[in-house]
Write a protein that holds these residues in place. Structure first.
Motif, PDB file in Angstrom:
ATOM      1  N   GLN A  71     -32.417 -15.869   6.632  1.00 13.95           N
ATOM      2  CA  GLN A  71     -31.173 -16.004   6.171  1.00 13.95           C
ATOM      3  C   GLN A  71     -30.837 -15.332   5.634  1.00 13.95           C
TER       4      GLN A  71
ATOM      5  N   ARG B  88     -27.300  -8.138  12.833  1.00 11.13           N
ATOM      6  CA  ARG B  88     -28.842  -9.215  12.523  1.00 11.13           C
ATOM      7  C   ARG B  88     -29.531  -8.841  13.911  1.00 11.13           C
TER       8      ARG B  88
ATOM      9  N   PHE C 222     -33.461  -8.252  15.030  1.00  7.99           N
ATOM     10  CA  PHE C 222     -33.700  -9.071  15.611  1.00  7.99           C
ATOM     11  C   PHE C 222     -34.415  -8.607  17.569  1.00  7.99           C
TER      12      PHE C 222
ATOM     13  N   GLU D 277     -32.060 -19.680  23.767  1.00  7.05           N
ATOM     14  CA  GLU D 277     -30.549 -20.077  23.873  1.00  7.05           C
ATOM     15  C   GLU D 277     -29.342 -18.858  23.977  1.00  7.05           C
TER      16      GLU D 277
ATOM     17  N   TRP E 185     -26.718 -18.421  24.877  1.00 10.66           N
ATOM     18  CA  TRP E 185     -25.957 -19.186  25.372  1.00 10.66           C
ATOM     19  C   TRP E 185     -24.748 -20.118  24.345  1.00 10.66           C
ATOM     20  N   VAL E 186     -25.777 -20.327  23.312  1.00  9.78           N
ATOM     21  CA  VAL E 186     -24.941 -21.159  21.942  1.00  9.78           C
ATOM     22  C   VAL E 186     -24.423 -20.287  21.648  1.00  9.78           C
ATOM     23  N   ARG E 187     -24.961 -19.293  21.210  1.00  8.72           N
ATOM     24  CA  ARG E 187     -24.069 -18.112  19.950  1.00  8.72           C
ATOM     25  C   ARG E 187     -23.445 -17.335  20.490  1.00  8.72           C
ATOM     26  N   ARG E 188     -23.293 -17.187  22.290  1.00  9.81           N
ATOM     27  CA  ARG E 188     -22.476 -17.013  22.910  1.00  9.81           C
ATOM     28  C   ARG E 188     -20.770 -17.826  22.058  1.00  9.81           C
TER      29      ARG E 188
ATOM     30  N   VAL F 190     -20.378 -19.991  20.103  1.00 13.53           N
ATOM     31  CA  VAL F 190     -19.738 -20.253  19.094  1.00 13.53           C
ATOM     32  C   VAL F 190     -19.286 -19.600  18.208  1.00 13.53           C
TER      33      VAL F 190
ATOM     34  N   VAL G 276     -27.159 -13.927  16.046  1.00 11.30           N
ATOM     35  CA  VAL G 276     -28.372 -14.489  15.593  1.00 11.30           C
ATOM     36  C   VAL G 276     -28.410 -15.780  15.184  1.00 11.30           C
TER      37      VAL G 276
END
Lengths: 306, 249
Positions: free
Chosen positions: A83, A96, A100, A293, A295-298, A300, A306
């Motif tokens: 990170q 980032r 990735f 995952e 969808w989680v980043r979207r 948030v 990433v």
């Protein structure tokens, strides 16, 4: 800026960094330097996050609560390092998400040692002890890096890595003091990791032709690092009753250098370009986790991060 | 009194151990690097709590801490079914942690008043860390419930986790005895009622419906019955431990 003033500014810049001058993120820097530092840091960041995967294979198989906690904490450190490093690389102009994507698509690299399989708990010990020991030597050669933000980050990373080496050494010593089967597991792991460890610091690029040294990015040449690794760790490995699987390994007192069987540089090239025994499996696993995952980043950020 | 507290201590410890293991499966592959670090840290806290609870059991029975964690047969564990389930996706992980952390908060809040001082003392310490776990999962509940894409995933995950979450409150073996002695200051049905109120309030605040499905018939996890998800998990968790009986690692 005119061509001649750009040229003289570039010349002055390289003169400054090759004499120990430091560069901050907001300073002007030639594109060649920015690209080289970015490539260097990006590969380092990739290695930290990909390095989590082989050790992660043991996170649910650690033999005691103490080892389980230490291993989870170690991998947590490595992810934390990635990170920090990705953030440095972002400052140099690459997102980032792009880093990735390039990693997953095989356009950028990660260290050779993270392309190999693990088989037993002894691998967790040998990785944390010897792979991290080899890595810390490279990282210490960056503590005086001409790109100052990287040097500052390395100070924190090196400090944490020294604990990883202790954790790994402790696993290995405990097993070597254990049953025959435990000792065999360690010897087997060492046999498998020795080749990749000898390749780790890369071919003998002479100091004079190593751009990263000329520009003050790193302080030491590949062969110097390998020699230091051998000087520090061959005695420690032997002291534990382990046999190093290289019949040609010997210290030449007269010349003051370690002699060894030439590492397989074709294997190194092949492995780091994605043809190692676990390259595609590990990248595939990371790609799957990343996509599943997304969808989680979207959720948030409202956009892919990433 | 001490001996009778063992099933309660093992229920607490096994919950924390198994959930800590399940959540640590995100280490290295969580949806975001920042979250990867946070989840590793939380799972270490949970496993640390399990260790401290096994240490109390060791004082009572003489069993080794690692033997308690890794040396028992599946039917000898006392965790609830909720923690045994695989991690599924991030929505399930958050839904499970919300239901679990809320239940654990109700339970530890009561146990601070336990007449069994080693347990009460440990619970005071544990609650200082669990406060942050609750804040963390609560922030995630906010984020997921506010996003159009994430909200249906969260709702499905809550529905999936719900029947198993109810098994958290199954009566513990010998409960009458340690209730009478004040080891557990309130009976499981009373704690369950407090938890249901809390969950309903938290969900309502985010416009989420309370799941309505019934839980499985006891005996479930507290009585040693395991779900089909436990054995493969247990085989992996104890793989190295079982390799060389009696060896030091």
């Amino acid at each position: 800026m005119t061509v001649s003033s750009l040229e003289s500014r570039t010349r002055e810049f390289f003169e400054r960094v090759s004499n120990g001058g430091k560069v901050e993120m907001t300073d002007w820097m030639p594109d060649d330097y920015r690209r080289e530092v970015l490539k260097f840091i990006e590969m380092h960041a990739n290695s930290e996050i990909m390095g989590a995967l082989p050790e992660r294979e043991w996170i649910n198989r650690a033999p005691t609560i103490h080892r389980k906690l230490a291993l989870t904490a170690k991998i947590q450190d490595e992810v934390g390092h990635s990170q920090l490093l990705y953030r440095l690389a972002e400052d140099l102009g690459k997102s980032r998400e792009q880093m990735f994507t390039d990693l997953l698509d095989g356009r950028t690299k990660f260290h050779n040692v993270f392309h190999y399989p693990t088989y037993t708990w002894a691998d967790a010990g040998i990785i944390a002890w010897l792979v991290d020991a080899a890595a810390i030597l490279s990282q210490k050669a960056l503590l005086d890096c001409s790109y100052a933000p990287y040097a500052r980050t390395m100070a924190k990373i090196c400090w944490e890595e020294s604990f990883h080496i202790k954790h790994g050494y402790d696993i290995v010593v405990t097993m070597m003091n254990g049953t025959d089967r435990q000792r065999e597991m360690v010897q087997d792991a060492l046999n498998r990791w020795w080749g990749p460890l000898m390749q780790f610091h890369g071919p003998r690029t002479p100091r004079e032709t190593d751009k990263d040294i000329a520009w003050g990015i790193k302080a030491r040449a590949n062969e110097e690092l390998r020699q230091e690794f051998l000087s520090l760790y061959v005695p420690r490995i032997r002291e534990l009753g382990l046999t190093i699987p290289d019949p040609n390994l010997r210290y030449d007192e007269e010349r003051g250098v370690w002699e060894y069987t030439e590492p397989d540089w074709n294997e190194l090239r092949s492995v780091v370009t994605g043809h190692g025994p676990r390259s595609q499996e590990r990248l595939g696993f990371r790609r799957m986790s990343y996509e599943q995952e997304a969808w989680v980043r979207r959720a948030v950020m409202g956009r892919p991060v990433v | 009194m001490s001996e009778s507290a063992v099933p309660l201590l093992l229920s607490l410890a096994d919950d924390e151990l198994v959930l800590g293991y399940r959540d640590s499966e995100w280490t290295g592959i969580a949806p975001m690097l920042e979250e990867d670090v946070a989840t590793s840290s939380i799972s270490q806290d949970e496993i640390g709590h399990a260790k401290a609870l096994y240490e109390i059991v060791r004082e009572i029975t003489g069993a080794g801490v690692d033997d308690l964690a890794y040396g028992r047969e599946p039917r000898e564990y006392r965790c609830c079914w909720l923690v045994e389930r695989p991690r599924h996706d991030w929505a399930f992980t958050i839904a499970r942690r919300f239901l679990y952390e809320t239940a654990d908060d109700v339970r530890t809040e009561a146990l601070v008043a336990s007449s069994f001082e080693p347990l009460a003392g440990l619970m005071r310490k544990v609650r200082r860390e669990e406060k942050y776990h609750l804040m963390h999962v609560s922030a995630w509940l906010d984020r997921l419930s506010e996003s159009g894409e994430a909200r249906p995933r969260l709702e499905s995950a809550l529905a999936l986790a719900w029947p198993d979450a109810l098994t958290f409150w199954e009566e513990i073996e010998g409960e009458d005895e340690f209730l009478a002695g004040g080891c557990l200051p309130a009976p499981s049905p009373e704690l369950r009622r407090r938890w249901l109120e809390r969950v309903e309030r938290e969900l309502a605040a985010r416009g989420l419906d309370m799941p309505r499905a019934a839980g499985p018939e006891p005996p479930t996890g507290r009585g040693g019955a395991r779900t089909g998800d436990f054995e493969p998990f247990w085989l992996e968790m104890t793989e190295t431990y079982r390799l060389e009986p009696g060896a030091t690692w």
